[in-house]
Write an enzyme that holds these catalytic residues in place. Sequence first.
Site, short mmCIF file in Angstrom:
data_model
loop_
_atom_site.label_atom_id
_atom_site.label_comp_id
_atom_site.label_asym_id
_atom_site.label_seq_id
_atom_site.Cartn_x
_atom_site.Cartn_y
_atom_site.Cartn_z
N GLU A 73 0.83 -1.21 0.00
CA GLU A 73 0.00 0.00 0.00
C GLU A 73 0.86 1.26 0.00
O GLU A 73 0.54 2.25 -0.66
CB GLU A 73 -0.91 -0.01 1.22
CG GLU A 73 -1.94 -1.13 1.25
CD GLU A 73 -1.40 -2.42 1.85
OE1 GLU A 73 -2.19 -3.37 2.01
OE2 GLU A 73 -0.20 -2.49 2.14
N GLY A 320 13.58 -4.38 0.50
CA GLY A 320 13.87 -3.22 -0.33
C GLY A 320 14.67 -3.51 -1.57
O GLY A 320 15.19 -2.58 -2.20
#
Length: 426
Positions: A73, A320
Amino acid sequence: MISPVADPAPTGLGLRGYLAASPLIALAGPLVLRRRLARGKEDPLRVAEKRGFASAQRPDGRLIWLHAVGLGEVLALRGLIGAMARQDPELQFLVTSSARSSAQVIGANLPPQTRHQYLPLDAPRYVARFLDHWRPDLSVWAEQELWPGAVVGAHARGVPLALVNARMTDAGFARRARARGLYADLLARFRLITAQDDRSAGHLRALGAGGVQVTGSLKLAAPPLAADPVALVQVQAAVQGRRVWVAASTHPGDEAQAMVAQAALWRADPRWLLVLAPRDAGRAGAVASALTEARLPFARRSLGRVPSGGDAVWLADTYGEMGLWYRLAETALIGGGFDAIGGHNPWEAAHFETAILHGPDISNFAPDYGQLRAEAAALQLAPGGLATALQDPGLPGMAKRAACIVHKAAGGLTPLATDLLALVRP
């Protein structure tokens, strides 16, 4: 100092009860946070943000505050931030989230003039401390998480509120319907509400929301995931000559399918290399044990290892770095489809002309996968079908069609950005 709002929204019994009990959150908060720290669920250097203590200065100028709960999100907000910044280059942005993993990933993907903080626990003094420091000029909430104390606190200070990219499954609606009065009171405070699909819009209206617009998913228009250029050169060198595919954002069911497929492919041709990226890198120990049991030799990214010619798997147990893995891979199995999860975002892979495969459970992304299927740009698999699918000669064409969809969507957020900026306080 922000002036109080002139037209207070309704506060029925459910919301009054929540607000009356919310000071108890501050009493339990320190103990809860200590326990989460002990389990590695909180960042010890930033845990004070969960009590409203900012770890960054507020920038000068108008500040747009956007909140999303988790990793996918938060990443989806980047396209919307870019669209607003193109219309007003002087804007500053604050992104908040709750999950530690979201902070670790967004740090490598922050748009210009954007900073990240954790949203404080929903206690009145924590929320007041947060709002006193950041003084937002617009509050944008994404998807489905609403914290009543923060919503009411911002509204009471005259901060315009918007809910965007709302998504609500039938099960999510059933849970919220039991507290319909509370949600109706919260939604009445929002001046703009947009939903990803008609089903979500209908659920929001049934909860009392008015004027809901259907605008599609922000995830489709988000920019490509970033990759460190030095690390990219290193990983490309490490896999030179290998046939790379990635199992992305996986859960145990996805991993079981991926290991069976990779075992068959690698034993027939050792050039095949699986990059296995669990959704939760904290599960890496369990995944490593499963790889050992499957007799698949592997290198572990978190330990700084790169795969040798004898390794079948690169365990990508870091946060990441999905931008790296999608740039390496010919094909991606998007996780969440072989577990009771509802699937994960396919659009991140599409940017890199990575062919998209997925399992049968895609309930959380049904419109997204429906759009891909309509363009013959993704392939749904039954259990046991992954090894065959990875050798399908039609995969490169499928990947190109998926990339065309996301490229066409790149400018599609301009109308929503315009509507949001019309709400910003002058």
